[in-house]
Design a protein around this motif. Structure first.
Motif, PDB file in Angstrom:
ATOM      1  N   PHE A  87       0.812  -1.219   0.000  1.00 41.21           N
ATOM      2  CA  PHE A  87       0.000   0.000   0.000  1.00 41.21           C
ATOM      3  C   PHE A  87       0.843   1.266   0.000  1.00 41.21           C
ATOM      4  O   PHE A  87       0.346   2.345  -0.324  1.00 41.21           O
ATOM      5  N   ASN A  88       2.120   1.154   0.389  1.00 44.02           N
ATOM      6  CA  ASN A  88       2.983   2.338   0.467  1.00 44.02           C
ATOM      7  C   ASN A  88       3.728   2.619  -0.835  1.00 44.02           C
ATOM      8  O   ASN A  88       4.616   3.470  -0.872  1.00 44.02           O
ATOM      9  N   LEU A  89       3.373   1.927  -1.886  1.00 45.59           N
ATOM     10  CA  LEU A  89       4.060   2.094  -3.163  1.00 45.59           C
ATOM     11  C   LEU A  89       3.915   3.534  -3.680  1.00 45.59           C
ATOM     12  O   LEU A  89       2.815   4.069  -3.751  1.00 45.59           O
ATOM     13  N   LYS A  90       5.075   4.134  -4.020  1.00 49.48           N
ATOM     14  CA  LYS A  90       5.075   5.514  -4.512  1.00 49.48           C
ATOM     15  C   LYS A  90       5.523   5.622  -5.966  1.00 49.48           C
ATOM     16  O   LYS A  90       5.094   6.540  -6.676  1.00 49.48           O
ATOM     17  N   ARG A  91       6.367   4.723  -6.406  1.00 52.42           N
ATOM     18  CA  ARG A  91       6.883   4.773  -7.774  1.00 52.42           C
ATOM     19  C   ARG A  91       6.778   3.388  -8.408  1.00 52.42           C
ATOM     20  O   ARG A  91       7.244   2.399  -7.827  1.00 52.42           O
ATOM     21  N   LEU A  92       6.180   3.342  -9.603  1.00 50.41           N
ATOM     22  CA  LEU A  92       5.995   2.064 -10.291  1.00 50.41           C
ATOM     23  C   LEU A  92       6.246   2.260 -11.786  1.00 50.41           C
ATOM     24  O   LEU A  92       5.620   3.107 -12.425  1.00 50.41           O
ATOM     25  N   SER A  93       7.183   1.503 -12.318  1.00 48.50           N
ATOM     26  CA  SER A  93       7.486   1.576 -13.740  1.00 48.50           C
ATOM     27  C   SER A  93       7.116   0.260 -14.409  1.00 48.50           C
ATOM     28  O   SER A  93       7.605  -0.805 -14.026  1.00 48.50           O
ATOM     29  N   LEU A  94       6.252   0.364 -15.417  1.00 45.65           N
ATOM     30  CA  LEU A  94       5.804  -0.803 -16.173  1.00 45.65           C
ATOM     31  C   LEU A  94       6.093  -0.609 -17.657  1.00 45.65           C
ATOM     32  O   LEU A  94       5.412  -1.184 -18.506  1.00 45.65           O
ATOM     33  N   ASP A 111      -0.955   6.676  -2.448  1.00 44.34           N
ATOM     34  CA  ASP A 111       0.227   7.540  -2.362  1.00 44.34           C
ATOM     35  C   ASP A 111       1.106   7.467  -3.605  1.00 44.34           C
ATOM     36  O   ASP A 111       2.214   8.012  -3.609  1.00 44.34           O
ATOM     37  N   LEU A 112       0.634   6.828  -4.644  1.00 46.97           N
ATOM     38  CA  LEU A 112       1.418   6.696  -5.867  1.00 46.97           C
ATOM     39  C   LEU A 112       1.769   8.082  -6.432  1.00 46.97           C
ATOM     40  O   LEU A 112       0.891   8.919  -6.630  1.00 46.97           O
ATOM     41  N   GLN A 113       3.063   8.296  -6.670  1.00 51.03           N
ATOM     42  CA  GLN A 113       3.532   9.597  -7.153  1.00 51.03           C
ATOM     43  C   GLN A 113       4.090   9.548  -8.571  1.00 51.03           C
ATOM     44  O   GLN A 113       4.142  10.569  -9.249  1.00 51.03           O
ATOM     45  N   MET A 114       4.498   8.380  -9.043  1.00 53.22           N
ATOM     46  CA  MET A 114       5.024   8.250 -10.395  1.00 53.22           C
ATOM     47  C   MET A 114       4.623   6.903 -10.972  1.00 53.22           C
ATOM     48  O   MET A 114       4.788   5.867 -10.337  1.00 53.22           O
ATOM     49  N   LEU A 115       4.066   6.953 -12.181  1.00 52.24           N
ATOM     50  CA  LEU A 115       3.662   5.741 -12.877  1.00 52.24           C
ATOM     51  C   LEU A 115       4.128   5.836 -14.326  1.00 52.24           C
ATOM     52  O   LEU A 115       3.787   6.778 -15.032  1.00 52.24           O
ATOM     53  N   ASN A 116       4.927   4.875 -14.746  1.00 55.41           N
ATOM     54  CA  ASN A 116       5.429   4.850 -16.116  1.00 55.41           C
ATOM     55  C   ASN A 116       4.762   3.700 -16.865  1.00 55.41           C
ATOM     56  O   ASN A 116       4.986   2.524 -16.549  1.00 55.41           O
ATOM     57  N   VAL A 117       3.917   4.041 -17.843  1.00 49.62           N
ATOM     58  CA  VAL A 117       3.244   3.028 -18.657  1.00 49.62           C
ATOM     59  C   VAL A 117       3.519   3.289 -20.136  1.00 49.62           C
ATOM     60  O   VAL A 117       2.667   3.029 -20.989  1.00 49.62           O
TER      61      VAL A 117
END
Length: 449
Positions: free
Chosen positions: A386-393, A413-419
């Motif tokens: 649940f504390n994930l802030k940055r995720l790159s896919l 709290d997600l702050q950056m998502l790369n799709v």
């Protein structure tokens, strides 16, 4: 290499570090000019202290009336020193030539805890020699105030410049010589041997450096008391292409206090080198072996022995890593906060699931270019981390908008998502934006703004 700077050693002015025959030279946040008659190289010149008043009659007529005073001259010394503290080395030297007051303020010891020099044309060896000699004026042959030397991208830095630092700066704590590919092991050995307080060393891009160790004389001298140890905690050897397992073995044996180690693109390293590392350096918190193509699941099994101390791990583009290695790390490194596994094509949903269930405090995850990761893995990730802030896919071909919506609905709290290069709909991206208002979305969908 005659020293023009040694004309007035008793009261020298600061070194003006700038290239001749050029209208300006950019260094740090400022630029400076030089009137040196030496051509073809950047030199460090020392001038006499500025005169207290102008004596030429014509110049005196054009000067300000004596009753007028520039606004900056009204500032107290403490404020002036604070302003000077933001200047790079070459600009600080230039300020010292303005007037006698600025000369005295520019050489305040508080301003000389750090030397920063950048640029391909600057004669760094000469500059360091002149600066350290001036800083050693009050304490002959020893510069006690200098703690940080940053020389980035200076291709003209050689072993001679590092010898100067080693001989004159025993209190050095931080040395950055990234991109200076002319320095060798011997000079680095001298620095770590003669600067016992050195904690931060950046030799990234120094392709001739293959090891970090004490000189033989220092090893003999320190052996009874220190066990031949070096106090370095932060070591960056990115792009040291010729580093091999034996060199890493020596580094680990001498630098047992390491907490941050970066070995990006050290392409000759194997799992055997990582085994040596874990035996001696049990306090490592951050480790990067990105683009080390010979590192496999066996290497991750060794890294997993760092257990809960490991917080940051980068294994990007290590093509031999699969779910097996991820399971080792997830099982024993439960406090992992950052994992970069981009380009590890052997990772599947099973590896992501095991990671999510065991490393619940994960804050940053990069699994881009892992084509076997799908919405199933994302769902497990969203329901546990649940504390994930940055995720790159990026370039994950099996990811759809459904998986993104599950992530957005649980990781507020997600702050950056790369799709980028993922087949996701505009509606899914808008759903993410509604639920994660602070999230910056990197995408390649022209319909989404």
């Amino acid at each position: 290499d005659s020293d023009l700077s040694m004309r007035t050693l008793s009261t020298p002015s600061p070194a003006l570090i700038c290239p001749p025959n050029l209208p300006g030279f950019q260094n740090g946040r400022g630029s400076s000019t030089s009137s040196s008659s030496i051509t073809g190289e950047t030199v460090a010149m020392v001038h006499s202290p500025p005169p207290t008043r102008l004596t030429h009659p014509l110049i005196r007529l054009a000067s300000r009336p004596q009753k007028e005073q520039a606004s900056i001259d009204r500032l107290p010394d403490q404020s002036m020193v604070q302003i000077f503290s933001f200047l790079p080395t070459n600009q600080l030297c230039r300020c010292a030539r303005v007037c006698r007051r600025w000369y005295n303020l520019a050489w305040d010891p508080r301003l000389w805890r750090t030397i920063r020099l950048t640029g391909e044309t600057i004669n760094v060896d000469r500059a360091l020699k002149v600066l350290t000699r001036r800083l050693c004026q009050d304490t002959p042959n020893v510069c006690l105030m200098l703690e940080t030397v940053t020389v980035s991208g200076c291709r003209r830095l050689t072993d001679r410049g590092l010898y100067t630092i080693a001989q004159c700066c025993p209190e050095l704590r931080r040395l950055e010589v990234s991109g200076c590919y002319n320095i060798s092991n011997e000079a680095v050995f001298d620095v770590v041997s003669l600067c016992p307080n050195l904690e931060h060393l950046d030799v990234s891009g120094c392709s001739k450096v293959t090891c970090i160790s004490l000189t033989r004389e220092a090893s003999i001298k320190l052996s009874p008391l220190h066990g031949k140890q070096i106090s370095i905690r932060y070591l960056d050897m990115t792009d040291c292409f010729v580093l091999e397992d034996e060199g890493l073995h020596t580094i680990a044996a001498h630098c047992t206090q390491l907490t941050h180690l970066y070995l990006r693109r050290c392409v000759r390293l194997t799992d055997e080198g990582l085994r040596y590392l874990v035996i001696y350096c049990t306090s490592i918190k951050e480790l990067s072996v990105s683009d080390c193509r010979f590192v496999s699941d066996f290497g991750l099994r060794e890294i997993a022995k760092l257990e809960s101390r490991l917080r940051y791990l980068s294994i990007a583009h290590c093509g031999r890593v699969t779910d097996v290695g991820i399971r080792y790390v997830a099982k024993y490194c439960s406090k992992l906060r950052y994992l970069n596994a981009r380009g590890c094509e052997g990772i599947t949903d099973h590896g992501v699931e095991y990671l999510a269930k065991n490393c619940t405090k994960l804050k940053s995850l990069d699994i881009g270019k892992c084509p076997l990761v799908s919405d199933t893995g994302l769902e497990c990730l969203a329901l546990n981390c649940f504390n994930l802030k940055r995720l790159s896919l990026k370039s994950c071909e099996s990811i759809t908008g459904q998986g993104l919506q599950i992530v957005a609905a649980n990781c507020f709290d997600l702050q950056m998502l790369n799709v980028q290069d993922c087949e996701v709909s505009v509606e899914a991206l808008r759903f993410v934006k509604r639920h994660c208002k602070r999230c910056v979305i990197e995408h390649t969908n022209p319909a989404f703004f």
